[in-house]
Design a protein around this motif. Structure first.
Motif, mmCIF file in Angstrom:
data_model
loop_
_atom_site.group_PDB
_atom_site.id
_atom_site.type_symbol
_atom_site.label_atom_id
_atom_site.label_comp_id
_atom_site.label_asym_id
_atom_site.label_seq_id
_atom_site.Cartn_x
_atom_site.Cartn_y
_atom_site.Cartn_z
ATOM 1 N N ILE A 1 0.865 -1.173 0.000
ATOM 2 C CA ILE A 1 0.000 0.000 0.000
ATOM 3 C C ILE A 1 0.905 1.227 0.000
ATOM 4 O O ILE A 1 1.717 1.404 0.906
ATOM 5 N N TYR A 2 0.783 2.024 -1.033
ATOM 6 C CA TYR A 2 1.545 3.268 -1.094
ATOM 7 C C TYR A 2 0.818 4.333 -0.272
ATOM 8 O O TYR A 2 -0.371 4.587 -0.492
ATOM 9 N N ILE A 3 1.528 4.930 0.661
ATOM 10 C CA ILE A 3 0.953 6.013 1.463
ATOM 11 C C ILE A 3 1.671 7.305 1.089
ATOM 12 O O ILE A 3 2.888 7.411 1.257
ATOM 13 N N VAL A 4 0.924 8.260 0.579
ATOM 14 C CA VAL A 4 1.501 9.549 0.212
ATOM 15 C C VAL A 4 1.300 10.500 1.396
ATOM 16 O O VAL A 4 0.171 10.846 1.740
ATOM 17 N N ILE A 5 2.403 10.902 2.022
ATOM 18 C CA ILE A 5 2.339 11.660 3.273
ATOM 19 C C ILE A 5 2.936 13.051 3.083
ATOM 20 O O ILE A 5 4.090 13.189 2.676
ATOM 21 N N ASP A 6 2.145 14.050 3.386
ATOM 22 C CA ASP A 6 2.642 15.423 3.457
ATOM 23 C C ASP A 6 2.960 15.702 4.927
ATOM 24 O O ASP A 6 2.043 15.846 5.739
ATOM 25 N N PRO A 7 4.238 15.760 5.310
ATOM 26 C CA PRO A 7 4.589 15.916 6.730
ATOM 27 C C PRO A 7 4.015 17.177 7.362
ATOM 28 O O PRO A 7 3.851 17.234 8.584
ATOM 29 N N GLN A 8 3.711 18.176 6.537
ATOM 30 C CA GLN A 8 3.207 19.438 7.078
ATOM 31 C C GLN A 8 1.725 19.357 7.450
ATOM 32 O O GLN A 8 1.245 20.143 8.259
ATOM 33 N N ARG A 9 0.987 18.415 6.847
ATOM 34 C CA ARG A 9 -0.468 18.441 6.999
ATOM 35 C C ARG A 9 -1.082 17.136 7.506
ATOM 36 O O ARG A 9 -2.238 17.121 7.894
ATOM 37 N N VAL A 10 -0.353 16.051 7.484
ATOM 38 C CA VAL A 10 -0.946 14.753 7.769
ATOM 39 C C VAL A 10 -1.529 14.670 9.180
ATOM 40 O O VAL A 10 -0.965 15.211 10.133
ATOM 41 N N ARG A 11 -2.695 14.022 9.294
ATOM 42 C CA ARG A 11 -3.251 13.680 10.600
ATOM 43 C C ARG A 11 -2.728 12.294 10.964
ATOM 44 O O ARG A 11 -3.090 11.293 10.355
ATOM 45 N N HIS A 12 -1.841 12.250 11.956
ATOM 46 C CA HIS A 12 -1.157 11.003 12.284
ATOM 47 C C HIS A 12 -2.128 9.869 12.601
ATOM 48 O O HIS A 12 -1.868 8.709 12.273
ATOM 49 N N THR A 13 -3.242 10.195 13.248
ATOM 50 C CA THR A 13 -4.168 9.139 13.651
ATOM 51 C C THR A 13 -4.751 8.404 12.453
ATOM 52 O O THR A 13 -5.119 7.233 12.563
ATOM 53 N N SER A 14 -4.829 9.070 11.298
ATOM 54 C CA SER A 14 -5.391 8.396 10.129
ATOM 55 C C SER A 14 -4.436 7.348 9.571
ATOM 56 O O SER A 14 -4.847 6.475 8.802
ATOM 57 N N LEU A 15 -3.161 7.405 9.957
ATOM 58 C CA LEU A 15 -2.207 6.391 9.509
ATOM 59 C C LEU A 15 -2.499 5.033 10.144
ATOM 60 O O LEU A 15 -2.129 3.992 9.600
ATOM 61 N N ASP A 16 -3.160 5.045 11.302
ATOM 62 C CA ASP A 16 -3.521 3.779 11.947
ATOM 63 C C ASP A 16 -4.423 2.945 11.044
ATOM 64 O O ASP A 16 -4.337 1.714 11.024
ATOM 65 N N ALA A 17 -5.307 3.620 10.312
ATOM 66 C CA ALA A 17 -6.200 2.899 9.402
ATOM 67 C C ALA A 17 -5.401 2.216 8.297
ATOM 68 O O ALA A 17 -5.715 1.089 7.894
ATOM 69 N N ALA A 18 -4.351 2.872 7.806
ATOM 70 C CA ALA A 18 -3.518 2.279 6.755
ATOM 71 C C ALA A 18 -2.835 1.013 7.255
ATOM 72 O O ALA A 18 -2.743 0.007 6.536
ATOM 73 N N ILE A 19 -2.356 1.051 8.483
ATOM 74 C CA ILE A 19 -1.674 -0.117 9.051
ATOM 75 C C ILE A 19 -2.661 -1.261 9.262
ATOM 76 O O ILE A 19 -2.357 -2.428 8.988
ATOM 77 N N LEU A 20 -3.852 -0.925 9.724
ATOM 78 C CA LEU A 20 -4.894 -1.931 9.900
ATOM 79 C C LEU A 20 -5.232 -2.595 8.567
ATOM 80 O O LEU A 20 -5.344 -3.827 8.475
ATOM 81 N N LEU A 21 -5.370 -1.797 7.521
ATOM 82 C CA LEU A 21 -5.701 -2.327 6.200
ATOM 83 C C LEU A 21 -4.556 -3.170 5.642
ATOM 84 O O LEU A 21 -4.788 -4.211 5.017
#
Length: 252
Positions: free
Chosen positions: A10-30
């Protein structure tokens, strides 16, 4: 951070300036459910760096109102610090789930099409701030509701298989299906029999569909087939990500 590259990523495109860290948990779960690795792409702000190289460029510190020189070296250091924080966050989250991940910095103009044309999965973390507590934070089903766009293409079938797995594992219980085309009754029946509450939201055209997606603020995930996003276009997909409170998974 693993050096082994799994068959599915799963490619995760992350903007370090704007990302909501908690939403990354969903990516790991998936990633865990899909038996996939995570390929995190950190977007570097090349335009801001170019501006910093110009003479007489300054920045104003929000807290103090102080005006000072904007140095590209300082920006690079800040980027490295934020990248390290994200790497540590992912490392801590993936370890107990045994999900492999790798991370690299990429251009601000990184094209989603590069991922989608290879039939990879693309995850866009949420960037819009929300006061709502996500399912992850509240306990119970981690994904309280999932928004799914159905377009009667092969990628929609792969979305359906993922949803079946999420429901069977007790990870979600409410599915909101959007589309301009009628969804087969067998799909609704299969999801309902698995224990999910399924709601069909019919739309007249793509514009109405996007408006309804953005107004669905209680979802913890937006699930899009790659075929839909290719027709939608990259600019519209980026705008949908900016305007939505839920992270987006594009299934290739």
């Amino acid at each position: 951070m693993s050096n082994d590259i799994p068959e599915r990523e799963i490619y995760i495109v992350i903007d370090p300036q704007r990302v909501r860290h908690t939403s990354l948990d969903a990516a790991i779960l998936l990633a865990e459910r899909l038996k996939a690795g995570i390929n995190a792409r950190l977007i570097s702000d090349e335009l801001l760096r170019e501006v910093a190289r110009l003479p007489f460029t300054t920045e104003i510190v929000t807290a103090s109102g102080e005006e000072r020189e904007l140095a590209s070296a300082s920006l690079d250091q800040l980027q490295r610090q934020k990248s390290a924080l994200i790497a540590d966050f992912l490392e801590q989250r993936v370890r107990p789930r045994k999900v492999s991940f790798r991370m690299e910095e990429t251009s601000e103009h990184f094209s989603f099409q590069v991922v989608l044309e290879r039939r990879r999965d693309l995850f866009l973390p949420a960037v819009k701030k929300t006061r709502r507590r996500t399912g992850m934070a509240q306990g119970g089903a981690p994904l309280q509701a999932v928004q799914w766009v159905y377009d009667n293409c092969q990628a929609s079938d792969r979305c359906f298989l993922l949803l079946q797995d999420l429901v069977a594992a007790g990870l979600t219980r409410r599915i909101l299906v959007y589309g301009n085309k009628a969804i087969p009754s067998r799909i609704i029946s299969a999801l309902s029999e698995s224990g999910a509450r399924v709601y069909w939201i019919s739309t007249a055209d793509t514009g109405e569909l996007l408006r309804k997606l953005q107004s669905g603020t209680d979802a913890d995930l937006m699930l899009l087939p790659a075929s839909f996003t290719v027709d939608l276009g990259e600019a519209a997909l980026r705008e949908l990500n900016r305007q939505s409170e839920a992270p987006i998974l594009v299934v290739g």
